[in-house]
Write an enzyme that holds these catalytic residues in place. Sequence first.
Site, PDB file in Angstrom:
ATOM      1  N   VAL A 121     177.462  13.852  52.603  1.00 32.91           N
ATOM      2  CA  VAL A 121     176.168  13.658  51.944  1.00 32.91           C
ATOM      3  C   VAL A 121     175.862  12.170  51.777  1.00 32.91           C
ATOM      4  CG1 VAL A 121     174.884  14.087  49.810  1.00 32.91           C
ATOM      5  CG2 VAL A 121     176.229  15.923  50.839  1.00 32.91           C
ATOM      6  N   ALA A 140     174.889  10.823  55.165  1.00 37.71           N
ATOM      7  CA  ALA A 140     173.545  11.299  55.518  1.00 37.71           C
ATOM      8  C   ALA A 140     172.465  10.576  54.718  1.00 37.71           C
ATOM      9  CB  ALA A 140     173.445  12.802  55.289  1.00 37.71           C
ATOM     10  N   GLU A 141     172.691  10.445  53.422  1.00 42.28           N
ATOM     11  CA  GLU A 141     171.672   9.796  52.597  1.00 42.28           C
ATOM     12  C   GLU A 141     171.557   8.314  52.932  1.00 42.28           C
ATOM     13  OE1 GLU A 141     169.792   9.761  48.181  1.00 42.28           O
ATOM     14  OE2 GLU A 141     171.434  11.123  48.648  1.00 42.28           O
ATOM     15  N   SER A 142     172.673   7.670  53.227  1.00 40.61           N
ATOM     16  CA  SER A 142     172.629   6.261  53.624  1.00 40.61           C
ATOM     17  C   SER A 142     171.806   6.087  54.892  1.00 40.61           C
ATOM     18  CB  SER A 142     174.050   5.732  53.851  1.00 40.61           C
ATOM     19  OG  SER A 142     174.804   5.774  52.667  1.00 40.61           O
ATOM     20  N   SER A 175     167.923   7.276  54.149  1.00 38.36           N
ATOM     21  CA  SER A 175     167.233   6.366  53.234  1.00 38.36           C
ATOM     22  C   SER A 175     166.971   5.018  53.890  1.00 38.36           C
ATOM     23  CB  SER A 175     168.041   6.187  51.953  1.00 38.36           C
ATOM     24  OG  SER A 175     168.116   7.402  51.248  1.00 38.36           O
TER      25      SER A 175
END
Length: 152
Positions: free
Chosen positions: A71, A74-76, A79
Site C-alpha cells: 500500500v 502504491a500510494e507513493s 500520489s
Amino acid sequence: MFRPGASLTAQTTDDECRTLLSQLNGPQAGGELADKMGIEFVDLAPGHVSATAPVSGNTQPMGLFHGGGHVVLAESLASMHSFLISGGKNVVGVDLNATHLRAAREGVVTGRAEVLHQGRTIVSHEVKMTDEAGRLLSIVRITNMILRTEPK
C-alpha cells in the site's frame, strides 16, 4: 519533499522525464516513509510511473513483504504521479483498495502505477506489484483528489 518546477504532460520529452526521475530519488523526495522503505523510482512517463522496494527490512512477522508495504509503494507512486500530472498541485488520497494475490519473501517488489482516469480534480491509478520473476503480487487501485491550493 519533492517540489519540481516542471509538470508532467503528454508533451514532456523523454529527457525531461529522465530529469524528473532523477529528482524523485533525491533525499526525502518521496517522503520519509518512502525513504525508510528504500523505495526507488525507476521509470516515469505521462501515463505511468514505476518504483521498487526491497523485501528485506519491509517484512511482517512471518517474513513476507508486508501488506502495508504494498500500500505504501502504491500510494507513493500514485500520489507522486498525480502531483506531477496536476502541475505540482497538492493531492490527497480519497480512496484505496488493495488485493493481495501472492507473497514475496525475498528480492525486490516492483510497482507500476498507470492512470485509469485523469480529470480536473480526480486522478485514479491502478498499481500492479510484481516480484523479480514478473509474478503478480498485488493490485492496488487508488484515487487522489487534486486540491486547488499550491504546495507550501
